[in-house]
Each structure stands twice: as structure tokens, then as C-alpha cells.
Design a protein around this motif. Structure first.
Motif, short mmCIF file in Angstrom:
data_model
loop_
_atom_site.label_atom_id
_atom_site.label_comp_id
_atom_site.label_asym_id
_atom_site.label_seq_id
_atom_site.Cartn_x
_atom_site.Cartn_y
_atom_site.Cartn_z
N VAL A 262 -0.26 7.13 -12.39
CA VAL A 262 0.12 5.87 -11.75
C VAL A 262 1.24 6.19 -10.78
N LEU A 263 1.02 5.86 -9.52
CA LEU A 263 1.98 6.11 -8.46
C LEU A 263 2.48 4.78 -7.93
N THR A 264 3.81 4.63 -7.84
CA THR A 264 4.38 3.40 -7.28
C THR A 264 5.44 3.75 -6.24
N GLN A 265 5.59 2.85 -5.28
CA GLN A 265 6.65 2.96 -4.28
C GLN A 265 7.23 1.57 -4.06
N THR A 266 8.52 1.44 -4.21
CA THR A 266 9.17 0.16 -3.93
C THR A 266 9.50 0.09 -2.44
N VAL A 267 9.21 -1.07 -1.87
CA VAL A 267 9.44 -1.29 -0.44
C VAL A 267 10.27 -2.57 -0.29
N PRO A 268 11.49 -2.49 0.24
CA PRO A 268 12.31 -3.70 0.38
C PRO A 268 11.66 -4.69 1.33
N ALA A 269 11.96 -5.97 1.12
CA ALA A 269 11.33 -7.02 1.90
C ALA A 269 11.54 -6.82 3.40
N ARG A 270 12.70 -6.30 3.78
CA ARG A 270 12.99 -6.12 5.21
C ARG A 270 12.09 -5.06 5.85
N LEU A 271 11.44 -4.23 5.04
CA LEU A 271 10.54 -3.19 5.55
C LEU A 271 9.10 -3.46 5.16
N ALA A 272 8.76 -4.72 4.93
CA ALA A 272 7.42 -5.09 4.47
C ALA A 272 6.33 -4.63 5.42
N ASP A 273 6.67 -4.51 6.71
CA ASP A 273 5.66 -4.09 7.68
C ASP A 273 5.25 -2.63 7.50
N LEU A 274 5.95 -1.89 6.63
CA LEU A 274 5.59 -0.49 6.36
C LEU A 274 4.58 -0.36 5.22
N ARG A 275 4.24 -1.46 4.59
CA ARG A 275 3.34 -1.39 3.42
C ARG A 275 1.97 -0.81 3.77
N ALA A 276 1.38 -1.23 4.89
CA ALA A 276 0.04 -0.75 5.24
C ALA A 276 0.04 0.77 5.43
N THR A 277 1.09 1.26 6.09
CA THR A 277 1.18 2.71 6.29
C THR A 277 1.36 3.43 4.97
N ALA A 278 2.19 2.89 4.09
CA ALA A 278 2.41 3.52 2.78
C ALA A 278 1.12 3.54 1.97
N LEU A 279 0.40 2.42 1.95
CA LEU A 279 -0.85 2.35 1.22
C LEU A 279 -1.86 3.37 1.77
N ALA A 280 -1.98 3.43 3.08
CA ALA A 280 -2.93 4.36 3.69
C ALA A 280 -2.56 5.81 3.42
N ALA A 281 -1.27 6.12 3.57
CA ALA A 281 -0.83 7.50 3.38
C ALA A 281 -1.02 7.96 1.95
N TRP A 282 -0.70 7.10 0.98
CA TRP A 282 -0.84 7.51 -0.42
C TRP A 282 -2.30 7.60 -0.83
N GLN A 283 -3.15 6.71 -0.33
CA GLN A 283 -4.56 6.82 -0.68
C GLN A 283 -5.15 8.13 -0.17
N ALA A 284 -4.85 8.45 1.09
CA ALA A 284 -5.34 9.71 1.65
C ALA A 284 -4.77 10.91 0.89
N HIS A 285 -3.50 10.81 0.51
CA HIS A 285 -2.86 11.90 -0.21
C HIS A 285 -3.48 12.09 -1.59
N LEU A 286 -3.77 11.01 -2.28
CA LEU A 286 -4.36 11.09 -3.62
C LEU A 286 -5.77 11.67 -3.58
N GLU A 287 -6.48 11.42 -2.49
CA GLU A 287 -7.81 12.02 -2.35
C GLU A 287 -7.73 13.54 -2.31
N VAL A 288 -6.77 14.06 -1.56
CA VAL A 288 -6.58 15.51 -1.47
C VAL A 288 -6.03 16.06 -2.77
N LEU A 289 -5.09 15.33 -3.36
CA LEU A 289 -4.47 15.77 -4.61
C LEU A 289 -5.52 15.87 -5.72
N PHE A 290 -6.42 14.89 -5.82
CA PHE A 290 -7.45 14.92 -6.85
C PHE A 290 -8.30 16.18 -6.72
N ALA A 291 -8.71 16.49 -5.50
CA ALA A 291 -9.53 17.68 -5.28
C ALA A 291 -8.78 18.95 -5.68
#
Length: 317
Positions: A262-291
Motif C-alpha cells: 500500500v503506497l500513500t502520498q499526502t498532498v496539502p490542499a494548496r497543492l491539490a493541482d499536483l494530484r493528477a501528476t502524482a497519481l500518474a507517476a506512481w501508477q507508472a512506477h508501480l507497473e515497473v516495480l511489479f515487473a
């Protein structure tokens, strides 16, 4: 045999995998192949011992005889329906006449709650391999008991994980912050072995840099704040060079379900616009990590993060 991709749906709040195959063999022949323990040994992942009556106890032994599990026959209606419980799961085979042959409808209801659902990708990929072995047996071709990890295993599982939506992250409100969260199945490797692969056998300590496998360039990493080998690693992530939140990795092992993260990242409300990038980056990273954990290392496909970022931006509105 006409092969179709497995589907995953929810029935009575439980995840159910469904497979359907059209077979050029009589229902009686297929029935024998899917119910007779002497035939099942040629395609089923374990040796089965049981009496063919409803309520009979079942014993499943894996290659080598070290792994032993149990179950019970729930339905036995020759030559139509065979269902049994296997640990927390329920397997059901339905043989339906179809012209000169028949249709085999196989469902696997996954137990174990949300953790069991995480295993749907690897379970579907595994049954695909088993069903190919079943066809070979029916056709009279040489077949061996399916390998635990055939060639291209990580790709096969990854394709199902994506189709089933199991690769996706989510965001939750957490006080005055947002919580980006992913949960991924890591198969059967012991958690200690997974940890050694990801930290490269050099356990991090508070204040040190986190291991490269547990960071990604889209979320700049600060120092480790908590390290509890082989199950927990947490570190600050930085925005404009200053701590903005925490990234936390938690590894767990369940004898019935295997290892998960289980991977989590806290993102302060003032940086909410970074959520999409964080979600995309971690999903792509987990794909490589799993392999990598499965011994099939590869590079992240070019443009993968941007592709996912657009999808998450649309979802987040």
C-alpha cells in the motif's frame, strides 16, 4: 477452443472472475476432464483428492507436497455443474451442450475481501495458462502441469490488472490534505525478499536518502522519516525544496493472499493541482516495480506518465 479474456465483476459484494471457452468436445468428455482427479492433474495447479459427492472434503497438494490446502464440494450434478470451496474461494464449472461440442463456463469467486480482489490479475492470468493445458489434454496433445511463472508472466498479469482497474490509484480527503493511495498485489514472494529487491539489500535509516526503487522523479524525495524493515518506509517529499507531505510504503504478507503493498502520498490542499501528476507517476512506477519484483525488469514506456496524467485530470475534473 475459442479463447476469451476473463472478466471481473462483483456479485453479492464479492469479486468474481468469469471464463468462457467453446470446446469441440462432448459435454461428457469435458466433464470428466474437469472433475476426475486423475484428469485434473494434467491441467489443474494442484493434485486433488476427494470423493465425488456433495459435502465431501477436498485436499489440494501442490508440487513437492509442501503446500497443502483444503476445501469441500458444494455442487456435483453430472455432467453439468461442479462447484467447490478452496480455502476462502469458490470455483464453479458449468458444462453446457453447444452444437457438436460444448461451452465451459468457469467462475472463480475470490475470498479475502479487498486483499483478495487485488489478486484478480494474477489469478486470471494463471487460469488462462491452466485452460490452455486443459485444451491440450482434451485434444490428446502432450501437456505438463502449468508452470508457476511462465515466460512474460509480469506482462500477462499487468494486462489484466489494468483491464480490471486494479492498477489505478485513488484520492481521499485527509483533514486539510488529500491522500493519494495505491494498493497492489506483489504475488507470493516473501515480504523480506521483496524488501531486499527494492532497497537493494541496504536498509535505509531515518535521515538518509530513500532507496531509488521507492521514489520517482515526479515526486522529489526528501529524507527518510521512518524505516521499519521489511515492512515500512516513509519519507518527506519536497515542493520548491521544502517538505510538502509524506510518501509511505507499507508491505504486508498474508499466507492466503500473498504479499501486497500500500503506497500513500499526502498532498496539502494548496497543492491539490499536483494530484493528477502524482497519481500518474506512481501508477507508472508501480507497473515497473511489479515487473522488477517478478524478475522481469524493464524501463517505463516513454509517454506513459503523460498518458495517465490526462486520464487522472479528466477524472478529477
Amino acid at each position: 477452443m475459442e479463447e476469451q479474456q476473463a472478466t471481473l465483476r462483483t456479485v453479492d459484494d464479492r469479486p468474481v472472475l468469469r471464463f468462457e471457452r467453446r470446446l469441440a468436445h462432448s459435454p461428457e468428455k469435458v466433464w470428466k476432464a474437469v472433475t476426475d482427479p486423475a484428469e485434473m492433474v494434467h491441467w489443474f495447479p494442484a493434485t486433488v483428492e476427494t470423493e465425488q459427492v456433495v459435502g465431501a472434503a477436498m485436499r489440494f497438494t501442490f508440487e513437492g507436497g509442501d503446500d497443502l490446502t483444503h476445501g469441500r464440494i458444494l455442487e456435483f450434478d453430472p455432467p453439468k455443474v461442479y462447484a467447490f470451496r478452496w480455502n476462502q474461494d469458490v470455483l464453479r464449472f458449468e458444462v453446457l451442450p453447444d452444437g457438436p461440442g460444448c461451452r465451459l463456463v468457469f467462475t472463480h469467486t475470490l475470498g479475502g475481501g479487498w486483499a483478495g480482489r487485488l489478486t484478480a490479475g494474477r489469478t486470471a492470468a494463471g487460469w488462462d495458462v491452466c485452460l490452455v493445458a486443459l485444451l491440450a489434454r482434451l485434444d490428446g496433445e502432450p501437456s505438463e502441469q502449468p508452470s508457476e511463472q511462465p515466460s512474460g508472466w509480469a506482462d500477462r498479469i499487468g494486462a489484466y490488472v489494468e483491464v480490471f482497474g486494479l492498477a489505478e490509484g485513488e484520492t481521499r480527503e485527509s483533514g486539510d490534505s488529500h491522500l493519494v493511495r495505491f494498493a497492489r498485489d506483489l504475488m507470493w514472494k516473501p515480504v523480506e525478499e521483496v524488501w531486499d529487491v527494492l532497497v537493494e539489500r541496504d536498509d535505509p535509516r531515518p535521515g538518509a536518502e530513500p532507496p531509488a526503487w521507492l521514489t520517482n522523479p515526479y515526486v522529489p524525495a526528501g529524507p527518510v522519516t521512518e524505516a521499519g524493515a521489511p515492512r515500512v518506509l516513509e519519507y518527506d517529499w519536497l515542493h520548491d525544496g521544502e517538505p510538502a507531505g509524506r510518501v509511505r510504503w507499507e508491505f504486508a504478507h498474508d499466507p492466503a493472499q500473498g504479499t501486497r503493498v500500500v503506497l500513500t502520498q499526502t498532498v496539502p490542499a494548496r497543492l491539490a493541482d499536483l494530484r493528477a501528476t502524482a497519481l500518474a507517476a506512481w501508477q507508472a512506477h508501480l507497473e515497473v516495480l511489479f515487473a522488477a519484483v517478478q524478475g522481469e525488469p524493464r524501463r517505463r514506456p516513454e509517454g506513459r506518465v503523460e498518458e495517465l496524467r490526462k486520464l487522472y485530470e479528466h477524472r478529477l475534473g
